[in-house]
Design a protein around this motif. Sequence first.
Motif, PDB file in Angstrom:
ATOM      1  N   GLU A   1     -72.953 -28.472 -24.011  1.00 36.51           N
ATOM      2  CA  GLU A   1     -73.234 -27.006 -23.885  1.00 36.51           C
ATOM      3  C   GLU A   1     -72.469 -26.911 -25.638  1.00 36.51           C
ATOM      4  O   GLU A   1     -73.041 -26.145 -26.451  1.00 36.51           O
ATOM      5  N   MET A   2     -71.589 -27.567 -25.876  1.00 43.02           N
ATOM      6  CA  MET A   2     -71.054 -27.529 -27.403  1.00 43.02           C
ATOM      7  C   MET A   2     -71.885 -27.815 -28.264  1.00 43.02           C
ATOM      8  O   MET A   2     -72.168 -27.168 -29.454  1.00 43.02           O
ATOM      9  N   ILE A   3     -72.576 -29.062 -28.132  1.00 42.08           N
ATOM     10  CA  ILE A   3     -73.550 -29.602 -28.879  1.00 42.08           C
ATOM     11  C   ILE A   3     -74.567 -28.616 -29.391  1.00 42.08           C
ATOM     12  O   ILE A   3     -75.076 -28.517 -30.490  1.00 42.08           O
TER      13      ILE A   3
ATOM     14  N   SER B   1     -66.564 -29.460 -37.390  1.00 38.30           N
ATOM     15  CA  SER B   1     -66.236 -28.222 -36.843  1.00 38.30           C
ATOM     16  C   SER B   1     -66.261 -28.171 -35.215  1.00 38.30           C
ATOM     17  O   SER B   1     -65.454 -27.565 -34.630  1.00 38.30           O
ATOM     18  N   MET B   2     -67.401 -28.974 -34.515  1.00 39.02           N
ATOM     19  CA  MET B   2     -67.381 -29.115 -33.405  1.00 39.02           C
ATOM     20  C   MET B   2     -65.992 -29.861 -32.746  1.00 39.02           C
ATOM     21  O   MET B   2     -65.620 -29.796 -31.873  1.00 39.02           O
ATOM     22  N   VAL B   3     -65.515 -30.973 -33.655  1.00 33.54           N
ATOM     23  CA  VAL B   3     -64.369 -31.542 -33.251  1.00 33.54           C
ATOM     24  C   VAL B   3     -63.254 -30.574 -33.084  1.00 33.54           C
ATOM     25  O   VAL B   3     -62.221 -30.690 -32.238  1.00 33.54           O
ATOM     26  N   GLY B   4     -63.312 -29.979 -33.965  1.00 34.97           N
ATOM     27  CA  GLY B   4     -62.006 -28.740 -33.790  1.00 34.97           C
ATOM     28  C   GLY B   4     -62.319 -27.820 -32.592  1.00 34.97           C
ATOM     29  O   GLY B   4     -61.267 -27.523 -32.019  1.00 34.97           O
ATOM     30  N   GLU B   5     -63.286 -27.599 -31.993  1.00 38.14           N
ATOM     31  CA  GLU B   5     -63.554 -26.930 -31.003  1.00 38.14           C
ATOM     32  C   GLU B   5     -63.077 -27.736 -29.624  1.00 38.14           C
ATOM     33  O   GLU B   5     -62.599 -27.426 -28.709  1.00 38.14           O
TER      34      GLU B   5
ATOM     35  N   GLU C   1     -60.888 -30.119 -29.993  1.00 40.14           N
ATOM     36  CA  GLU C   1     -59.456 -30.122 -29.808  1.00 40.14           C
ATOM     37  C   GLU C   1     -58.983 -28.785 -28.933  1.00 40.14           C
ATOM     38  O   GLU C   1     -57.929 -29.022 -28.315  1.00 40.14           O
ATOM     39  N   ASP C   2     -59.637 -27.822 -29.148  1.00 40.03           N
ATOM     40  CA  ASP C   2     -59.022 -26.501 -28.682  1.00 40.03           C
ATOM     41  C   ASP C   2     -59.386 -26.552 -27.205  1.00 40.03           C
ATOM     42  O   ASP C   2     -58.363 -26.351 -26.362  1.00 40.03           O
ATOM     43  N   ARG C   3     -60.327 -26.883 -27.019  1.00 42.51           N
ATOM     44  CA  ARG C   3     -61.133 -26.746 -25.450  1.00 42.51           C
ATOM     45  C   ARG C   3     -60.292 -27.683 -24.646  1.00 42.51           C
ATOM     46  O   ARG C   3     -59.867 -27.446 -23.356  1.00 42.51           O
ATOM     47  N   PHE C   4     -60.264 -29.001 -25.190  1.00 46.10           N
ATOM     48  CA  PHE C   4     -59.457 -30.010 -24.226  1.00 46.10           C
ATOM     49  C   PHE C   4     -58.039 -30.200 -24.498  1.00 46.10           C
ATOM     50  O   PHE C   4     -57.327 -31.058 -23.880  1.00 46.10           O
ATOM     51  N   ASP C   5     -57.302 -29.397 -25.435  1.00 44.47           N
ATOM     52  CA  ASP C   5     -56.108 -29.385 -25.601  1.00 44.47           C
ATOM     53  C   ASP C   5     -55.882 -30.802 -26.116  1.00 44.47           C
ATOM     54  O   ASP C   5     -54.528 -31.487 -25.408  1.00 44.47           O
ATOM     55  N   ILE C   6     -56.368 -31.372 -26.976  1.00 41.42           N
ATOM     56  CA  ILE C   6     -56.028 -32.626 -27.622  1.00 41.42           C
ATOM     57  C   ILE C   6     -55.964 -32.655 -29.118  1.00 41.42           C
ATOM     58  O   ILE C   6     -56.368 -31.585 -29.908  1.00 41.42           O
ATOM     59  N   GLU C   7     -55.520 -33.751 -29.688  1.00 35.78           N
ATOM     60  CA  GLU C   7     -55.435 -33.827 -31.326  1.00 35.78           C
ATOM     61  C   GLU C   7     -56.302 -35.090 -31.668  1.00 35.78           C
ATOM     62  O   GLU C   7     -55.721 -36.265 -31.349  1.00 35.78           O
ATOM     63  N   VAL C   8     -57.194 -34.769 -32.292  1.00 31.01           N
ATOM     64  CA  VAL C   8     -58.222 -35.784 -32.658  1.00 31.01           C
ATOM     65  C   VAL C   8     -57.658 -36.516 -34.253  1.00 31.01           C
ATOM     66  O   VAL C   8     -57.295 -35.638 -34.906  1.00 31.01           O
ATOM     67  N   GLU C   9     -57.658 -37.540 -34.095  1.00 31.66           N
ATOM     68  CA  GLU C   9     -57.165 -38.472 -35.301  1.00 31.66           C
ATOM     69  C   GLU C   9     -58.470 -38.531 -36.331  1.00 31.66           C
ATOM     70  O   GLU C   9     -59.324 -39.179 -35.913  1.00 31.66           O
ATOM     71  N   GLU C  10     -58.395 -38.022 -37.523  1.00 32.36           N
ATOM     72  CA  GLU C  10     -59.380 -38.128 -38.446  1.00 32.36           C
ATOM     73  C   GLU C  10     -60.027 -39.523 -38.858  1.00 32.36           C
ATOM     74  O   GLU C  10     -61.109 -39.719 -38.852  1.00 32.36           O
ATOM     75  N   ARG C  11     -59.143 -40.471 -38.712  1.00 33.42           N
ATOM     76  CA  ARG C  11     -59.379 -41.877 -39.265  1.00 33.42           C
ATOM     77  C   ARG C  11     -60.010 -42.465 -38.041  1.00 33.42           C
ATOM     78  O   ARG C  11     -61.102 -43.327 -38.219  1.00 33.42           O
TER      79      ARG C  11
END
Length: 75
Positions: A7-9, A39-43, A45-55
């Motif tokens: 759905e996000m994709i 931008s999707m990575v940011g969404e 993070e918000d939806r699943f309440d996680i913090e994605v490491e850029e590296r």
Amino acid sequence: MFEDLKEMICQYVDVQPDQISEDSRFIEDLGFNSYDFMSMVGEIEDRFDIEVEEREVVNVKTVKDAIEYIESLAE
């Protein structure tokens, strides 16, 4: 998880949900550019309440990679 991600994709690139499989590659198969992907990575993070490491996100190439990464952070 897979359905949520599909759905996000579809909000970021012009593909139909039935064109997306777990083996779909974000850039090569789905047509993401780096801006749309981040931008999707940011969404995510918000939806699943996680913090994605850029590296680490550079290793996410397929939808399955994304699912596994999200699940690993949500544990």
